[in-house]
Design an enzyme around this catalytic site. Structure first.
Site, PDB file in Angstrom:
ATOM      1  N   GLU A 125       0.823  -1.208   0.000  1.00 40.49           N
ATOM      2  CA  GLU A 125       0.000   0.000   0.000  1.00 40.49           C
ATOM      3  C   GLU A 125       0.857   1.258   0.000  1.00 40.49           C
ATOM      4  OE1 GLU A 125      -4.098   1.680   1.430  1.00 40.49           O
ATOM      5  OE2 GLU A 125      -2.944   0.769   3.022  1.00 40.49           O
TER       6      GLU A 125
ATOM      7  N   THR B  27      -5.454   9.840  -0.781  1.00 42.94           N
ATOM      8  CA  THR B  27      -4.736   9.745   0.500  1.00 42.94           C
ATOM      9  C   THR B  27      -3.417  10.511   0.418  1.00 42.94           C
ATOM     10  OG1 THR B  27      -5.748   7.639   1.009  1.00 42.94           O
ATOM     11  CG2 THR B  27      -3.703   8.133   2.163  1.00 42.94           C
TER      12      THR B  27
HETATM   13  N1  HSE Z   1      -4.491   6.533   8.468  1.00 40.58           N
HETATM   14  C1  HSE Z   1      -4.487   6.824   7.067  1.00 40.58           C
HETATM   15  C2  HSE Z   1      -4.747   8.309   6.874  1.00 40.58           C
HETATM   16  C3  HSE Z   1      -5.519   6.025   6.376  1.00 40.58           C
HETATM   17  O1  HSE Z   1      -5.653   8.834   7.517  1.00 40.58           O
HETATM   18  O2  HSE Z   1      -4.040   8.924   6.077  1.00 40.58           O
HETATM   19  C4  HSE Z   1      -5.646   6.338   4.912  1.00 40.58           C
HETATM   20  O3  HSE Z   1      -6.727   5.637   4.364  1.00 40.58           O
END
Ligand code: HSE
Length: 311
Positions: free
Chosen positions: A133, A186
């Site tokens: 990922e 993201t």
């Molecule tokens: N913890 C990560 C974020 C998850 O909030 O960037 C991304 O899906």
């Protein structure tokens, strides 16, 4: 039993849950991706097809595809003397905030492990999927792939050394996922995060994170909901997630126990006590907010679920 072909179902996952940025995760019963994998005589991994929701935005180049990279990593760790061909059916839209690439990564890792007759432990699969990922999202975070592999509620206790813990959430923890019709990457949503956190905010986050875990262990949906508070990450990401505060208020007014931004967004996640409420009322209230702003949305009224499983 050695298998030549396997099909797994890999779930969408919630991450952060408010106060647990990059730490908390929870598997959902739906939606999910379906990954088919079969042995091939030559070594290496090929992605034969990507179909379903948002498939056009996902590469079939195995070395850049999260399922492909995760499968390669598992095969390499087990010194496999065969290759794997993968077909992916996306039930989870990419850039949604409910772990779309994480589900595919977990699916690739688990499917390859099943074809090898399970040499790797779940923690090792989580780590392989998180590395995969990282290539697609640009950061190493395991709060989506953790629950996608292991199911239930997971805590990344530490990244180095890597340690993940798991517990079953309460039976009556209902989840309403509302996905507005816009995308949040993201990678972009991590660029807006503050580099430093004031001590006061840290105290607030630790308090809420601790009580959320206690709520999970006690089976207290109200405490879980009240603990989904975050003063660091969500405020920074609010400008990318249109109408977030309005959607969150609508969920609470409709009787949710708590509400938060799913991962980097744009999904808005409300939790509720299934013994006390109908999730569809919360869903209708949140969708109505987006509709008033001319934004379509999809919704799932669901609960927590298992990790990646053979089907
Ligand atoms: N913890 C990560 C974020 C998850 O909030 O960037 C991304 O899906």
């Amino acid at each position: 039993m050695v298998m030549d072909k396997v099909t797994v179902r890999s779930p969408a996952t919630l991450s952060n849950l408010g106060s647990g940025f990059d730490v908390f995760g929870m598997a959902l019963r739906e939606p999910f991706d379906v990954i088919e994998a079969r042995r091939t005589p030559g070594r290496g991994v090929v992605i034969e097809a990507v179909e379903g929701w948002g498939a056009e935005s996902i590469t079939t180049a195995a070395e850049r595809n999260s399922a492909g990279i995760a499968a390669m990593s598992v095969l390499a760790q087990a010194n496999a003397d065969f290759g794997v061909a993968i077909r992916i059916k996306k039930g989870i839209r990419p850039a949604s905030g409910i772990g779309s690439s994480g589900a595919s990564a977990a699916g690739g890792a688990c499917a390859a492990n099943l074809l090898l007759d399970n040499p790797l432990r779940p923690e090792e699969l989580v780590f392989s999927a998180a590395k995969a990922e990282q290539t697609t999202s640009g950061s190493f975070h395991a709060d989506n792939v953790g629950p996608a592999v292991m199911g239930g509620f997971t805590i990344i206790k530490s990244y180095d050394p890597f340690e993940i813990l798991r517990v079953d959430p309460p039976r009556n923890l209902g989840v309403v996922v509302t996905m507005p019709d816009f995308l949040v990457s993201t990678k972009e949503a991590r660029k807006v995060l503050p580099a430093q956190v004031p001590l006061k905010s840290m105290i607030y986050e630790v308090g809420n994170a601790s009580s959320l875990v206690l709520g999970m262990c006690r089976g207290d949906v109200d405490l879980i909901g009240r603990s989904m508070k975050d003063v660091v990450i969500e405020p920074a990401r609010a400008p990318l997630n249109h109408h977030l505060l309005e959607a969150e208020s609508a969920a609470m007014d409709a009787g949710a126990a708590g509400v938060f931004l799913g991962g980097s967004g744009p999904c808005v996640i409300a939790v509720y006590d299934m013994d006390q409420k109908e999730g569809k009322e919360i869903s209708a209230a949140v969708r109505d907010v987006y509709a008033r702003h001319g934004i379509n949305s999809d919704t799932w009224v669901t609960t927590w679920g298992d990790g990646c499983r053979r089907v």
